[in-house]
Design an enzyme around this catalytic site. Structure first.
Site, PDB file in Angstrom:
ATOM      1  CE  LYS A  32      -0.734   0.522   4.996  1.00  0.00           C
ATOM      2  NZ  LYS A  32      -0.037   1.813   5.119  1.00  0.00           N
ATOM      3  CB  THR A  33       4.011   2.246   1.716  1.00  0.00           C
ATOM      4  OG1 THR A  33       3.500   1.920   3.009  1.00  0.00           O
ATOM      5  CG2 THR A  33       4.852   3.506   1.831  1.00  0.00           C
ATOM      6  CG  ASP A 224      -1.168   5.069   5.230  1.00  0.00           C
ATOM      7  OD1 ASP A 224      -1.776   4.077   4.784  1.00  0.00           O
ATOM      8  OD2 ASP A 224      -0.012   5.006   5.685  1.00  0.00           O
ATOM      9  CD  GLU A 225      -2.245   1.741   8.344  1.00  0.00           C
ATOM     10  OE1 GLU A 225      -3.308   1.088   8.314  1.00  0.00           O
ATOM     11  OE2 GLU A 225      -1.122   1.206   8.317  1.00  0.00           O
ATOM     12  CD  GLN A 255      -3.586  -5.091   8.365  1.00  0.00           C
ATOM     13  OE1 GLN A 255      -2.574  -4.884   9.033  1.00  0.00           O
ATOM     14  NE2 GLN A 255      -3.580  -5.069   7.044  1.00  0.00           N
ATOM     15  NE  ARG A 613       1.035  -7.917  11.098  1.00  0.00           N
ATOM     16  CZ  ARG A 613       0.777  -7.140  10.056  1.00  0.00           C
ATOM     17  NH1 ARG A 613       1.663  -6.244   9.685  1.00  0.00           N
ATOM     18  NH2 ARG A 613      -0.354  -7.241   9.385  1.00  0.00           N
TER      19      ARG A 613
END
Length: 764
Positions: A32-33, A224-225, A255, A613
């Protein structure tokens, strides 16, 4: 447009969509970044002025990385003109420019948490309220939650449900404190951290010219997020984007794990209802994990009803199955993890920093810290303080150490007025002066009748404190370590003080103290590693803990060390090897989250974050039994374990208490079919030892009197009440923690003893 090279099809679709609302559902490890930064570069490449782009993140690190990547992609300095930063930093910048509209100076102060709590403490004192009921940390958290829900003091005091809740908690004046706090901050020309969101809302809501100005400046907004935004952030974005509606939100509803901070998953779930013609792009290709790990993640999160459907996939190898590990106790769980790390390092050449241990609550770190230290495996606690370094643990242990050794001045000063009993700094300073005049210890001085210079309530409080410590000392020979520690927690008021603090931080501190009591309880009921059943008194417990907590630890931030952290702290990170531990009902999911669907689904999202993770290997562990509130509780596996398809599980890893055995190095076979002595090596040693002739019991000399530890030297002959006569071979440690290695006769051998906690008589 070389910057588009390397993007997969959905990523490229998200980057090239320029106008109109866009929602990018970015699954874990889906890049995503890269998409966000490339999208900003693409906007600028297509003629959008960098001054017209606003990108909001949740961390300074993410903002800096985003700006750096855009600059690198475009190869020019235009990226420096972008408004890229955290919500708070960007809004602080705007508020300084517009401060006079709100009645603030442009150079207004931004109060940190400690500043804010200090003001609240002063207000509570001025109002002559009980600072135990109106704890600054609790009041601060209450005010923070109100601001993030856009509730000002007037609204707070007029809301009947809020007032009912405050009255029920015996804090009916919280609204008045909030009112005075807001007034004090305004008078001081200061905003706290939450004001940066609250006042930004006020600016846009109450000043149309300011709203229009920033609506036309920020023609393209990227967040973002987005699943982590709260009501205040949502309202700001809604107002800023109302004209152009070129709003791009990036996030993953699976998330969303920060509801306790005010974040609401509904912001992302309802985005399509907020704007017409929303273009939705799903980034479902995961570049991080193996197929097995992703399939487990998909199956677990699939049980949530309130979600945006998606299916993560990867072109990575299938990888190994997820190892489901059942251990007998939580301490066995800690030992298993340490053993498995050792085995994996030898077998697959991993480094320590390739491993992370993820748990639901900070209190769980204790068993893993202790096991890693015993195995000499360096570790780093991330986002927290090492268990035995936490204030509440040090406070409790200080009481226990004073009971055994009241001459310990530092620990005595630490707890003489904790919990608060009216013995202030001035009184303590007077005691120190008096002690120096008489050449006596602090403890000896406070036992003086009618202590000179300290009168009234302070003097009587000192007398009561001395009487309490003396009472505890009478229990040293009568009670084991746990019973005495339990009495200390109860009669000092320390446990109640922590229990009464219902803030998130207060609950964590209370859980930590309960975990300490659990460890003491287990100490009293478990033989040592060699199977020796020695006295389970307080002195022996403190000796064991002091030797453990004095262990050296590498403080280098970049050291090769195993990471220990809560799952919340791990969001956004990745590791080759992940241990998701404590998968038991009432722990994970939390007992406080099991009777509400929204809360339970957040717990499941938390487990999803833990799973995703992992890059290569994942262990899921749980314990059959765990000490809670001093009782050994039998546990059921978490319902989340049942949601993992059997075909992805390797159940051969049934954990035992100690070193891995068997062909795999960590496979333990069907341990439950074995006897207790066979199942646990330390118990087996004990069984063998009990069949042998024990060393003869020592009868202390009739004139036995313990000598001052500071007078003891290497080579001296000493007498111990249990082990008999011996010779001091070595001495190490400082004045308050001298450790002697003493060689005893009669089959006892060499024993390391903390002199402050042992009673030794010098023979010669």
């Amino acid at each position: 447009m070389q910057y588009l090279n390397g993007l997969n099809e959905p990523q490229r679709e998200a980057v090239e969509h320029i106008n109109g609302p866009l929602m990018i559902i970015a699954g874990a490890g889906s890049g995503k970044t890269k998409v966000l930064t490339t999208r900003i570069a693409h906007l600028m490449h297509n003629g959008v002025d960098s001054f017209n782009i606003l990108a909001l993140t949740f961390t300074n690190k993410a903002a800096a990385e985003m700006k750096e990547r855009v600059e690198h992609t475009l190869g020019n300095s235009e990226a420096r003109n972008l408004y890229i930063g955290t919500f708070h930093s960007v809004f602080a910048r705007i508020l300084r420019a517009e401060a006079t509209k709100l009645g603030y100076p442009s150079n207004f102060t931004i109060y940190d948490t400690d500043d804010a709590k200090g003001i609240i403490k002063d207000i509570v004192k001025e109002m002559q309220l009980d600072d135990k009921t109106y704890k600054p940390s609790f009041v601060y958290n209450r005010i923070s939650a109100a601001k993030n829900s856009l509730v000002d003091p007037i609204m707070y005091m007029q809301d009947s449900s809020i007032q009912t809740e405050d009255a029920r908690s015996n804090r009916p004046l919280l609204g008045e404190i909030y009112k005075r706090y807001a007034k004090r901050c305004f008078r001081n020309g200061a905003m706290d951290f939450d004001d940066l969101l609250f006042q930004m809302n006020v600016l846009l809501r109450n000043f149309p010219e300011a709203l229009a100005k920033y609506q036309h400046r920020f023609q393209y907004i990227l967040i973002d997020e987005y699943q982590d935004t709260n009501l205040a952030q949502y309202a700001i974005i809604k107002m800023l984007g109302a004209v152009h509606e070129n709003i791009c939100v990036v996030g993953d509803d699976a998330q969303s794990i920060y509801s306790f901070r005010g974040a609401t998953v509904q912001n992302i779930l309802q985005f399509q209802d907020d704007y017409e013609d929303v273009h939705v792009v799903k980034l479902e290709q995961n570049y991080r994990s193996t197929q097995s790990i992703l399939e487990v993640a998909n199956n677990v999160i699939g049980n949530n009803k309130n979600q945006i459907p998606k299916e993560l996939w990867t072109s990575n190898d299938a990888g190994e199955k997820i190892m489901l590990v059942r251990t007998m106790t939580d301490n066995d769980e800690g030992r298993f993890v340490a053993d498995a790390i050792t085995e994996q390092k030898l077998r697959n050449h991993y480094r320590n920093k390739d491993f992370v241990v993820l748990y639901r609550t900070n209190a769980q770190s204790r068993s893993f810290e202790e096991s890693l230290r015993r195995m000499n495996i360096p570790y780093k606690l991330v986002g927290g303080v090492s268990f035995y370094q936490r204030k509440e643990i040090k406070d409790f242990l200080a009481y226990l150490r004073i009971i055994v050794n009241p001459q310990d001045e530092e620990n005595l000063k630490r707890i003489i007025n904790y919990p608060a009993r009216g013995i202030g700094k001035t009184s303590i300073d007077k005691i120190m002066v008096r002690a120096n005049e008489l050449d006596k210890t602090f403890w000896e001085t406070i036992q003086e009748p009618g202590l000179t210079g300290i009168k009234g309530s302070g003097g009587s409080s000192i007398e009561n404190f001395v009487m309490m410590i003396r009472h505890f000392q009478t229990l040293l020979e009568k009670q084991n370590a746990y019973d005495l520690a339990f009495a200390v927690g109860k009669h000092t008021g320390l446990v109640k003080e922590l229990y009464d603090d219902k803030s998130v931080e207060g609950l964590a501190r209370y859980e930590n103290v309960q975990e300490l009591l659990n460890s003491i309880k287990e100490f009293t009921e478990t033989p040592d590693e060699e199977g020796e059943l020695y006295e389970k008194n307080l002195g022996n417990y403190l000796q064991q803990i002091t030797l453990l907590t004095d262990a050296d630890q590498d403080k280098d931030e970049n050291a090769d060390a195993v990471k220990l952290m809560t799952i919340h702290a791990a969001k956004g990170l990745e590791f080759p090897c992940v241990f998701s531990v404590g998968l038991e009902e009432n722990l994970f999911p939390s007992s406080m989250s099991m009777y509400d669907r929204a809360d339970l689904e957040e717990e499941r999202r938390l487990f999803y974050v833990a799973i995703t993770r992992a890059k290569t290997r994942l262990w899921v562990t749980y314990a059959n039994s765990r000490y809670r509130f001093g009782n050994l509780v039998q546990n059921e596996p978490s319902r989340f374990v049942d949601e993992i398809p059997e075909k992805y599980l390797d159940r051969t890893f049934t954990g035992s208490a100690h070193r891995p055995v068997g062909s795999s190095g960590v496979g333990f076979g069907n341990m439950l079919n074995k006897t207790a002595a066979e199942r646990t090596p330390s118990l087996k040693k004990l069984a063998e030892k009990l069949n042998q002739k024990a060393p003869p019991a020592h009868q202390p000399s009739s004139d036995f009197t313990a000598d001052d530890p500071m007078t003891m030297e290497i080579g001296m002959q000493v007498e111990h009440q249990k082990f008999g006569f011996g010779t001091i071979n070595t001495l190490e440690g400082g004045a308050n923690n001298r450790i002697a290695a003493i060689e005893f006769g009669n089959g006892h051998g060499v024993k390391k003893i903390m002199l402050n906690y042992a009673k030794l008589r010098i023979v010669k």
